[in-house]
Design a protein around this motif. Sequence first.
Motif, PDB file in Angstrom:
ATOM      1  N   LEU A 293      30.536  37.562  85.020  1.00  0.00           N
ATOM      2  CA  LEU A 293      29.339  37.018  85.656  1.00  0.00           C
ATOM      3  C   LEU A 293      29.265  37.343  87.149  1.00  0.00           C
ATOM      4  O   LEU A 293      28.320  36.950  87.819  1.00  0.00           O
ATOM      5  CB  LEU A 293      29.255  35.513  85.428  1.00  0.00           C
ATOM      6  N   SER A 294      30.256  38.079  87.660  1.00  0.00           N
ATOM      7  CA  SER A 294      30.115  38.641  89.008  1.00  0.00           C
ATOM      8  C   SER A 294      29.077  39.754  88.999  1.00  0.00           C
ATOM      9  O   SER A 294      28.535  40.121  90.050  1.00  0.00           O
ATOM     10  CB  SER A 294      31.460  39.199  89.489  1.00  0.00           C
ATOM     11  N   SER A 295      28.777  40.289  87.822  1.00  0.00           N
ATOM     12  CA  SER A 295      27.790  41.364  87.676  1.00  0.00           C
ATOM     13  C   SER A 295      26.393  40.782  87.479  1.00  0.00           C
ATOM     14  O   SER A 295      26.185  39.899  86.652  1.00  0.00           O
ATOM     15  CB  SER A 295      28.149  42.238  86.468  1.00  0.00           C
ATOM     16  N   GLY A 296      25.436  41.310  88.224  1.00  0.00           N
ATOM     17  CA  GLY A 296      24.054  40.865  88.082  1.00  0.00           C
ATOM     18  C   GLY A 296      23.478  41.175  86.715  1.00  0.00           C
ATOM     19  O   GLY A 296      22.631  40.435  86.205  1.00  0.00           O
ATOM     20  N   ILE A 297      23.915  42.275  86.086  1.00  0.00           N
ATOM     21  CA  ILE A 297      23.441  42.622  84.746  1.00  0.00           C
ATOM     22  C   ILE A 297      23.852  41.542  83.758  1.00  0.00           C
ATOM     23  O   ILE A 297      23.065  41.106  82.911  1.00  0.00           O
ATOM     24  CB  ILE A 297      23.996  43.985  84.304  1.00  0.00           C
ATOM     25  N   CYS A 298      25.085  41.114  83.855  1.00  0.00           N
ATOM     26  CA  CYS A 298      25.579  40.045  82.986  1.00  0.00           C
ATOM     27  C   CYS A 298      24.792  38.760  83.202  1.00  0.00           C
ATOM     28  O   CYS A 298      24.410  38.081  82.244  1.00  0.00           O
ATOM     29  CB  CYS A 298      27.062  39.813  83.253  1.00  0.00           C
ATOM     30  N   ARG A 299      24.509  38.442  84.461  1.00  0.00           N
ATOM     31  CA  ARG A 299      23.753  37.213  84.753  1.00  0.00           C
ATOM     32  C   ARG A 299      22.336  37.298  84.208  1.00  0.00           C
ATOM     33  O   ARG A 299      21.792  36.321  83.691  1.00  0.00           O
ATOM     34  CB  ARG A 299      23.744  36.930  86.258  1.00  0.00           C
ATOM     35  N   LEU A 300      21.708  38.476  84.329  1.00  0.00           N
ATOM     36  CA  LEU A 300      20.360  38.657  83.773  1.00  0.00           C
ATOM     37  C   LEU A 300      20.360  38.423  82.264  1.00  0.00           C
ATOM     38  O   LEU A 300      19.497  37.710  81.734  1.00  0.00           O
ATOM     39  CB  LEU A 300      19.850  40.068  84.063  1.00  0.00           C
ATOM     40  N   ALA A 301      21.315  39.039  81.567  1.00  0.00           N
ATOM     41  CA  ALA A 301      21.385  38.886  80.117  1.00  0.00           C
ATOM     42  C   ALA A 301      21.607  37.427  79.730  1.00  0.00           C
ATOM     43  O   ALA A 301      20.982  36.908  78.793  1.00  0.00           O
ATOM     44  CB  ALA A 301      22.504  39.762  79.548  1.00  0.00           C
ATOM     45  N   TYR A 302      22.477  36.764  80.455  1.00  0.00           N
ATOM     46  CA  TYR A 302      22.771  35.357  80.177  1.00  0.00           C
ATOM     47  C   TYR A 302      21.551  34.475  80.431  1.00  0.00           C
ATOM     48  O   TYR A 302      21.204  33.606  79.625  1.00  0.00           O
ATOM     49  CB  TYR A 302      23.952  34.912  81.043  1.00  0.00           C
ATOM     50  N   GLU A 303      20.871  34.686  81.552  1.00  0.00           N
ATOM     51  CA  GLU A 303      19.701  33.880  81.895  1.00  0.00           C
ATOM     52  C   GLU A 303      18.586  34.062  80.866  1.00  0.00           C
ATOM     53  O   GLU A 303      17.914  33.096  80.480  1.00  0.00           O
ATOM     54  CB  GLU A 303      19.225  34.247  83.307  1.00  0.00           C
ATOM     55  N   LEU A 304      18.396  35.296  80.418  1.00  0.00           N
ATOM     56  CA  LEU A 304      17.392  35.546  79.382  1.00  0.00           C
ATOM     57  C   LEU A 304      17.798  34.899  78.062  1.00  0.00           C
ATOM     58  O   LEU A 304      16.950  34.354  77.346  1.00  0.00           O
ATOM     59  CB  LEU A 304      17.202  37.053  79.192  1.00  0.00           C
ATOM     60  N   LEU A 358      33.330  17.870  95.447  1.00  0.00           N
ATOM     61  CA  LEU A 358      33.957  19.123  95.847  1.00  0.00           C
ATOM     62  C   LEU A 358      32.858  20.137  96.160  1.00  0.00           C
ATOM     63  O   LEU A 358      32.032  20.453  95.303  1.00  0.00           O
ATOM     64  CB  LEU A 358      34.863  19.644  94.734  1.00  0.00           C
ATOM     65  N   VAL A 359      32.869  20.638  97.378  1.00  0.00           N
ATOM     66  CA  VAL A 359      31.792  21.500  97.866  1.00  0.00           C
ATOM     67  C   VAL A 359      32.348  22.874  98.201  1.00  0.00           C
ATOM     68  O   VAL A 359      33.382  22.992  98.864  1.00  0.00           O
ATOM     69  CB  VAL A 359      31.126  20.887  99.117  1.00  0.00           C
ATOM     70  N   TYR A 360      31.658  23.913  97.735  1.00  0.00           N
ATOM     71  CA  TYR A 360      32.010  25.266  98.132  1.00  0.00           C
ATOM     72  C   TYR A 360      31.706  25.444  99.615  1.00  0.00           C
ATOM     73  O   TYR A 360      30.691  24.946 100.119  1.00  0.00           O
ATOM     74  CB  TYR A 360      31.217  26.292  97.323  1.00  0.00           C
ATOM     75  N   LYS A 361      32.572  26.168 100.315  1.00  0.00           N
ATOM     76  CA  LYS A 361      32.432  26.210 101.776  1.00  0.00           C
ATOM     77  C   LYS A 361      31.302  27.117 102.254  1.00  0.00           C
ATOM     78  O   LYS A 361      30.719  26.887 103.311  1.00  0.00           O
ATOM     79  CB  LYS A 361      33.748  26.628 102.424  1.00  0.00           C
ATOM     80  N   ASP A 362      30.976  28.180 101.477  1.00  0.00           N
ATOM     81  CA  ASP A 362      29.882  29.052 101.889  1.00  0.00           C
ATOM     82  C   ASP A 362      29.413  29.885 100.697  1.00  0.00           C
ATOM     83  O   ASP A 362      30.003  29.848  99.615  1.00  0.00           O
ATOM     84  CB  ASP A 362      30.292  29.971 103.054  1.00  0.00           C
ATOM     85  N   GLU A 363      28.330  30.656 100.927  1.00  0.00           N
ATOM     86  CA  GLU A 363      27.740  31.426  99.840  1.00  0.00           C
ATOM     87  C   GLU A 363      28.531  32.685  99.492  1.00  0.00           C
ATOM     88  O   GLU A 363      28.181  33.404  98.550  1.00  0.00           O
ATOM     89  CB  GLU A 363      26.287  31.812 100.177  1.00  0.00           C
ATOM     90  N   TYR A 364      29.606  32.970 100.237  1.00  0.00           N
ATOM     91  CA  TYR A 364      30.439  34.130  99.943  1.00  0.00           C
ATOM     92  C   TYR A 364      31.580  33.804  98.981  1.00  0.00           C
ATOM     93  O   TYR A 364      32.332  34.685  98.586  1.00  0.00           O
ATOM     94  CB  TYR A 364      31.033  34.692 101.241  1.00  0.00           C
ATOM     95  N   CYS A 365      31.671  32.537  98.594  1.00  0.00           N
ATOM     96  CA  CYS A 365      32.824  32.107  97.813  1.00  0.00           C
ATOM     97  C   CYS A 365      32.875  32.767  96.436  1.00  0.00           C
ATOM     98  O   CYS A 365      33.959  33.032  95.908  1.00  0.00           O
ATOM     99  CB  CYS A 365      32.833  30.590  97.678  1.00  0.00           C
ATOM    100  N   THR A 366      31.718  33.047  95.841  1.00  0.00           N
ATOM    101  CA  THR A 366      31.727  33.632  94.502  1.00  0.00           C
ATOM    102  C   THR A 366      32.284  35.056  94.526  1.00  0.00           C
ATOM    103  O   THR A 366      33.074  35.438  93.664  1.00  0.00           O
ATOM    104  CB  THR A 366      30.315  33.629  93.900  1.00  0.00           C
ATOM    105  N   VAL A 367      31.867  35.846  95.523  1.00  0.00           N
ATOM    106  CA  VAL A 367      32.390  37.199  95.641  1.00  0.00           C
ATOM    107  C   VAL A 367      33.877  37.165  95.943  1.00  0.00           C
ATOM    108  O   VAL A 367      34.668  37.913  95.354  1.00  0.00           O
ATOM    109  CB  VAL A 367      31.639  37.981  96.745  1.00  0.00           C
ATOM    110  N   ASN A 368      34.285  36.284  96.841  1.00  0.00           N
ATOM    111  CA  ASN A 368      35.702  36.174  97.181  1.00  0.00           C
ATOM    112  C   ASN A 368      36.532  35.797  95.962  1.00  0.00           C
ATOM    113  O   ASN A 368      37.639  36.309  95.754  1.00  0.00           O
ATOM    114  CB  ASN A 368      35.900  35.138  98.287  1.00  0.00           C
ATOM    115  N   ALA A 369      35.988  34.903  95.118  1.00  0.00           N
ATOM    116  CA  ALA A 369      36.716  34.496  93.913  1.00  0.00           C
ATOM    117  C   ALA A 369      36.872  35.659  92.945  1.00  0.00           C
ATOM    118  O   ALA A 369      37.928  35.860  92.354  1.00  0.00           O
ATOM    119  CB  ALA A 369      35.987  33.344  93.233  1.00  0.00           C
ATOM    120  N   ALA A 370      35.799  36.457  92.776  1.00  0.00           N
ATOM    121  CA  ALA A 370      35.861  37.602  91.860  1.00  0.00           C
ATOM    122  C   ALA A 370      36.849  38.648  92.363  1.00  0.00           C
ATOM    123  O   ALA A 370      37.526  39.311  91.574  1.00  0.00           O
ATOM    124  CB  ALA A 370      34.480  38.216  91.697  1.00  0.00           C
ATOM    125  N   LEU A 371      36.952  38.798  93.679  1.00  0.00           N
ATOM    126  CA  LEU A 371      37.877  39.771  94.245  1.00  0.00           C
ATOM    127  C   LEU A 371      39.325  39.291  94.195  1.00  0.00           C
ATOM    128  O   LEU A 371      40.252  40.102  94.236  1.00  0.00           O
ATOM    129  CB  LEU A 371      37.490  40.073  95.702  1.00  0.00           C
TER     130      LEU A 371
END
Length: 382
Positions: A293-304, A358-371
């Motif tokens: 789900l770090s991939s936008g294609i995967c997120r698109l398919a899931y959302e649809l 529990l709050v994520y500290k910023d909007e970069y956290c998802t990319v950092n987690a995937a990396l």
Amino acid sequence: MAADKQILQFNGVIDIELFKLARADGWNEWRKNEAKNLNDIVHSRIAKLQNPKDCSKAPVLICNLTNPYGFASGVHDVLWCFVKAYKEQRRLVLITAHWHYAPGGWTTLFQPLSDTCSDENITAPDKNSQWPGDNNNRARWLLRTLPKDLGPRILRLHENPLAWWYGQFLKYLMRPNHQLNNALNRVFQDLNFTKGVLGIHVRRTDKVGTEAIEHHLVEYMKHVEEHFQGTELLSEQSVERRVYIATDDPRVIQECSAEVASKLETRYSNSSLWSLVIDILALSKSDFIVCTLSSGICRLAYELKVATDESFVINPNQIISLDIPHHYAWVLPASRKAMYNHKSKSPKEMAFQKGDILVYKDEYCTVNAALKGKTTNGLTYY
């Protein structure tokens, strides 16, 4: 009514007990009917905004698609435009002349956004126009909200309410035109694409090392086999293993579409675009999806899938992500409410008490987690 009174702020204290109650109610028929009612309401509202009685008087929001990155990134920009237009009760006008994926226009693949209004007299913004604006949490906070009147119903019905909400707009945006629909039907017919097909999406090339790590095919197939085994246990009979693979890496599967998509100089060709869109729509129609789900294609398919598959309200566990949970890229994810006390076992862990937010500290956290690597071990990386 002011805009801030029309929405239910989804700042993300997710009530897990509410979800448990919704799943344990046993009213499957009610859930299917409620899902259909919600789908119909939202579709009707979107269609009404996009097809006003008097096009000359209806306010519009012009979305100039200049996104220079991948297809899914561009479509999610359009999603942001559409959500904003909906919140402001405006008709969305989409300009794609500057989009490298479809300079011929959105209708190259999809139906027009309006059946009654012509946009020929609307002046396209300059190519350097920054709209739809900065991609960060401050600019796009509306993506974390639900309609106030429908919010409680959506929360009661869907485990991932924001994915369902995004899916409603994407479902309208990505309605195949006649040519794409014929191509899609031919693919489904040739592959005998019916019930029982699992979909996997393997995204690599330019994604690896910048937004995520590489995951080997064996990691995907492990979950595929577990799903088939579970199906056999329930049905008490053997199940044919049928898997639809969508990828941009020819090492995964030697297909023309993968070969074209693997090269940046050919990725933006018309044939690559058609193959990509067919992959997304096919994945959304699979019984089960394994992807990252770090991939936008995967997120698109899931959302649809969340928005179009009526079985989702009965069985929401139809996707496995090898890395991070669903999110909107660069927007601060929802907070979480601690259900139990936790004492940290190492300096890398965080201690908290039941009831803590529990709050994520910023909007970069998802990319950092995937990396950082795999997050399928039950841990969440902030």
